[in-house]
Design a protein around this motif. Sequence first.
Motif, PDB file in Angstrom:
ATOM      1  N   THR A 175      35.274  32.030  25.872  1.00 40.73           N
ATOM      2  CA  THR A 175      34.798  33.348  26.280  1.00 40.73           C
ATOM      3  C   THR A 175      33.744  33.238  27.371  1.00 40.73           C
ATOM      4  O   THR A 175      33.771  33.986  28.364  1.00 40.73           O
ATOM      5  CB  THR A 175      34.224  34.103  25.073  1.00 40.73           C
ATOM      6  N   ALA A 176      32.823  32.304  27.221  1.00 44.73           N
ATOM      7  CA  ALA A 176      31.778  32.118  28.232  1.00 44.73           C
ATOM      8  C   ALA A 176      32.381  31.710  29.572  1.00 44.73           C
ATOM      9  O   ALA A 176      31.948  32.168  30.637  1.00 44.73           O
ATOM     10  CB  ALA A 176      30.778  31.067  27.756  1.00 44.73           C
ATOM     11  N   SER A 177      33.399  30.834  29.524  1.00 41.60           N
ATOM     12  CA  SER A 177      34.041  30.367  30.746  1.00 41.60           C
ATOM     13  C   SER A 177      34.747  31.502  31.476  1.00 41.60           C
ATOM     14  O   SER A 177      34.626  31.656  32.694  1.00 41.60           O
ATOM     15  CB  SER A 177      35.037  29.255  30.409  1.00 41.60           C
ATOM     16  N   VAL A 178      35.486  32.310  30.726  1.00 41.22           N
ATOM     17  CA  VAL A 178      36.197  33.440  31.332  1.00 41.22           C
ATOM     18  C   VAL A 178      35.215  34.470  31.869  1.00 41.22           C
ATOM     19  O   VAL A 178      35.394  35.001  32.978  1.00 41.22           O
ATOM     20  CB  VAL A 178      37.145  34.092  30.307  1.00 41.22           C
ATOM     21  N   GLU A 179      34.175  34.763  31.122  1.00 48.75           N
ATOM     22  CA  GLU A 179      33.204  35.759  31.576  1.00 48.75           C
ATOM     23  C   GLU A 179      32.473  35.314  32.825  1.00 48.75           C
ATOM     24  O   GLU A 179      32.128  36.145  33.685  1.00 48.75           O
ATOM     25  CB  GLU A 179      32.220  36.074  30.447  1.00 48.75           C
ATOM     26  N   ALA A 180      32.239  34.012  32.966  1.00 46.34           N
ATOM     27  CA  ALA A 180      31.633  33.501  34.199  1.00 46.34           C
ATOM     28  C   ALA A 180      32.574  33.723  35.387  1.00 46.34           C
ATOM     29  O   ALA A 180      32.130  34.079  36.488  1.00 46.34           O
ATOM     30  CB  ALA A 180      31.307  32.015  34.046  1.00 46.34           C
ATOM     31  N   ALA A 181      33.885  33.495  35.173  1.00 54.14           N
ATOM     32  CA  ALA A 181      34.864  33.727  36.233  1.00 54.14           C
ATOM     33  C   ALA A 181      34.904  35.204  36.616  1.00 54.14           C
ATOM     34  O   ALA A 181      34.933  35.556  37.803  1.00 54.14           O
ATOM     35  CB  ALA A 181      36.242  33.262  35.776  1.00 54.14           C
ATOM     36  N   VAL A 182      34.883  36.064  35.616  1.00 46.90           N
ATOM     37  CA  VAL A 182      34.905  37.502  35.868  1.00 46.90           C
ATOM     38  C   VAL A 182      33.669  37.930  36.644  1.00 46.90           C
ATOM     39  O   VAL A 182      33.740  38.725  37.594  1.00 46.90           O
ATOM     40  CB  VAL A 182      35.000  38.274  34.534  1.00 46.90           C
ATOM     41  N   SER A 183      32.516  37.399  36.267  1.00 53.18           N
ATOM     42  CA  SER A 183      31.264  37.737  36.946  1.00 53.18           C
ATOM     43  C   SER A 183      31.317  37.350  38.420  1.00 53.18           C
ATOM     44  O   SER A 183      30.875  38.106  39.298  1.00 53.18           O
ATOM     45  CB  SER A 183      30.093  37.032  36.252  1.00 53.18           C
ATOM     46  N   HIS A 184      31.891  36.173  38.702  1.00 56.13           N
ATOM     47  CA  HIS A 184      31.987  35.727  40.098  1.00 56.13           C
ATOM     48  C   HIS A 184      32.895  36.663  40.895  1.00 56.13           C
ATOM     49  O   HIS A 184      32.581  37.029  42.040  1.00 56.13           O
ATOM     50  CB  HIS A 184      32.529  34.299  40.148  1.00 56.13           C
ATOM     51  N   LEU A 185      33.990  37.086  40.311  1.00 51.69           N
ATOM     52  CA  LEU A 185      34.895  38.006  40.997  1.00 51.69           C
ATOM     53  C   LEU A 185      34.233  39.357  41.237  1.00 51.69           C
ATOM     54  O   LEU A 185      34.402  39.968  42.302  1.00 51.69           O
ATOM     55  CB  LEU A 185      36.172  38.187  40.169  1.00 51.69           C
ATOM     56  N   GLN A 186      33.462  39.806  40.273  1.00 50.07           N
ATOM     57  CA  GLN A 186      32.789  41.102  40.415  1.00 50.07           C
ATOM     58  C   GLN A 186      31.718  41.060  41.494  1.00 50.07           C
ATOM     59  O   GLN A 186      31.433  42.089  42.121  1.00 50.07           O
ATOM     60  CB  GLN A 186      32.200  41.521  39.073  1.00 50.07           C
ATOM     61  N   GLU A 187      31.144  39.885  41.741  1.00 46.80           N
ATOM     62  CA  GLU A 187      30.159  39.762  42.816  1.00 46.80           C
ATOM     63  C   GLU A 187      30.772  40.102  44.168  1.00 46.80           C
ATOM     64  O   GLU A 187      30.074  40.518  45.097  1.00 46.80           O
ATOM     65  CB  GLU A 187      29.600  38.329  42.848  1.00 46.80           C
ATOM     66  N   PHE A 188      32.091  39.930  44.285  1.00 49.56           N
ATOM     67  CA  PHE A 188      32.792  40.245  45.533  1.00 49.56           C
ATOM     68  C   PHE A 188      33.472  41.615  45.447  1.00 49.56           C
ATOM     69  O   PHE A 188      34.398  41.899  46.193  1.00 49.56           O
ATOM     70  CB  PHE A 188      33.815  39.156  45.837  1.00 49.56           C
ATOM     71  N   ARG A 189      32.987  42.446  44.534  1.00 51.72           N
ATOM     72  CA  ARG A 189      33.388  43.845  44.412  1.00 51.72           C
ATOM     73  C   ARG A 189      34.850  44.029  44.003  1.00 51.72           C
ATOM     74  O   ARG A 189      35.466  45.029  44.336  1.00 51.72           O
ATOM     75  CB  ARG A 189      33.097  44.598  45.718  1.00 51.72           C
ATOM     76  N   HIS A 190      35.381  43.075  43.287  1.00 48.74           N
ATOM     77  CA  HIS A 190      36.710  43.236  42.735  1.00 48.74           C
ATOM     78  C   HIS A 190      36.626  43.995  41.408  1.00 48.74           C
ATOM     79  O   HIS A 190      35.671  43.843  40.643  1.00 48.74           O
ATOM     80  CB  HIS A 190      37.371  41.874  42.483  1.00 48.74           C
ATOM     81  N   LYS A 191      37.631  44.792  41.137  1.00 48.62           N
ATOM     82  CA  LYS A 191      37.780  45.416  39.830  1.00 48.62           C
ATOM     83  C   LYS A 191      38.482  44.408  38.926  1.00 48.62           C
ATOM     84  O   LYS A 191      39.629  44.024  39.184  1.00 48.62           O
ATOM     85  CB  LYS A 191      38.599  46.700  39.938  1.00 48.62           C
TER      86      LYS A 191
END
Length: 282
Positions: free
Chosen positions: A206-222
Motif C-alpha cells: 500500500t505504501a509503495s502504490v500510494e507513493a507512486a500515486v502521489s508522484h503522478l498527482q504532483e504532475f496534475r494527473h487524475k
Amino acid sequence: MKHVIACIDESRMANAVTQYATWSAKQLQTPLTLFHVLDEMRYPVNSDMTGNIGLGSRESLLEELAELDERRNKIALEHGHHLLEAAKNQAEEMGAEDVHVRQRHGDLAESLTALEDNLRLLVIGLHGAQTCDSDRLGHQIETIVRNIHRPILAVPPEYHAPTNVMLAFDGSDVSRKGVKMLAESPLFVGMPIHVVMVGAATADATASVEAAVSHLQEFRHKVSYEIRAGDVESTLHDIQQERNIDMLVMGAYSHSKLRQLFMGSTTSRVLSRSQIPVLLLR
C-alpha cells in the motif's frame, strides 16, 4: 532527433499501426518514421540457386531462376514502396507533419536494433501478416521485446484514440520507471491513470502504490489505484474490462511476479487476448 518508428507490413494491422504511431508522434511532438523490412528469408538480396540444380541440368535453367528471383525481389520492393506511401498519406491525413519512410532488406529485429539510437517509441502490431486473423501473436514480437531497449507499443487491429491508461505496478525499478514516464511524458497529458498492483494488500504494498500515486498527482494527473489479489494475467484483463481502459502500461523483464508475463506462454496469452494497446517498458 529521436523518432517514433512504426513497423509496416502487408497485413491489415498496417492501418492500426499507422494510426497509433501517428497519434503517438503528435502527442510526443516528434518525427514519425514508417519502416518496412523485406524478410531476407523470403526475399534474399543475392539468391544462390546452384544447390537446387541437379547434375546435367541446363545452364539456361539457372539463368531463368536467377531472373525470376530478381523480378520477385523487384516486385516486393515496389509493393513495399506502395505500402509505405499509403501509410504516409494516412499519417498526414491524421495531421502528422514530419513523416519519413524507410525500407530495407534483412531481419526485422536486427534492423530495428540498428536504429535503436534514433528510436523514442516503437509501434508494432500484436499480430503479423500470417497471424492477423487469429489470436496468435506475430512470430517476431518476443524477439523484438527482448532485443529493443526502448518503449514498445504493441497495438491491436482496430484503432481507438486512448483517453485513459492503466499502469501495472509492482514496486520494481521498471514499474517505478513507468510511473516517472506516465507523470512526465506528453504521451499521457490529460489522461486519467489507474494504478494497479496485483497481490496482497500489505502495508508495504500500500505504501509503495500510494507513493507512486502521489508522484503522478504532483504532475496534475487524475489518479486512482487498487490492490487486488489474483492471477496477474486474468486480474489485469478483468480490471481493463471493468474500467474500459484504453491502454495498458507494464514493465518487461521485471524481477517480480510480473516477470512471468515475459517469460514464455503467459506473455503470449496476455498480449494475444488484449484488445487494447500495451506499452512495454524496459
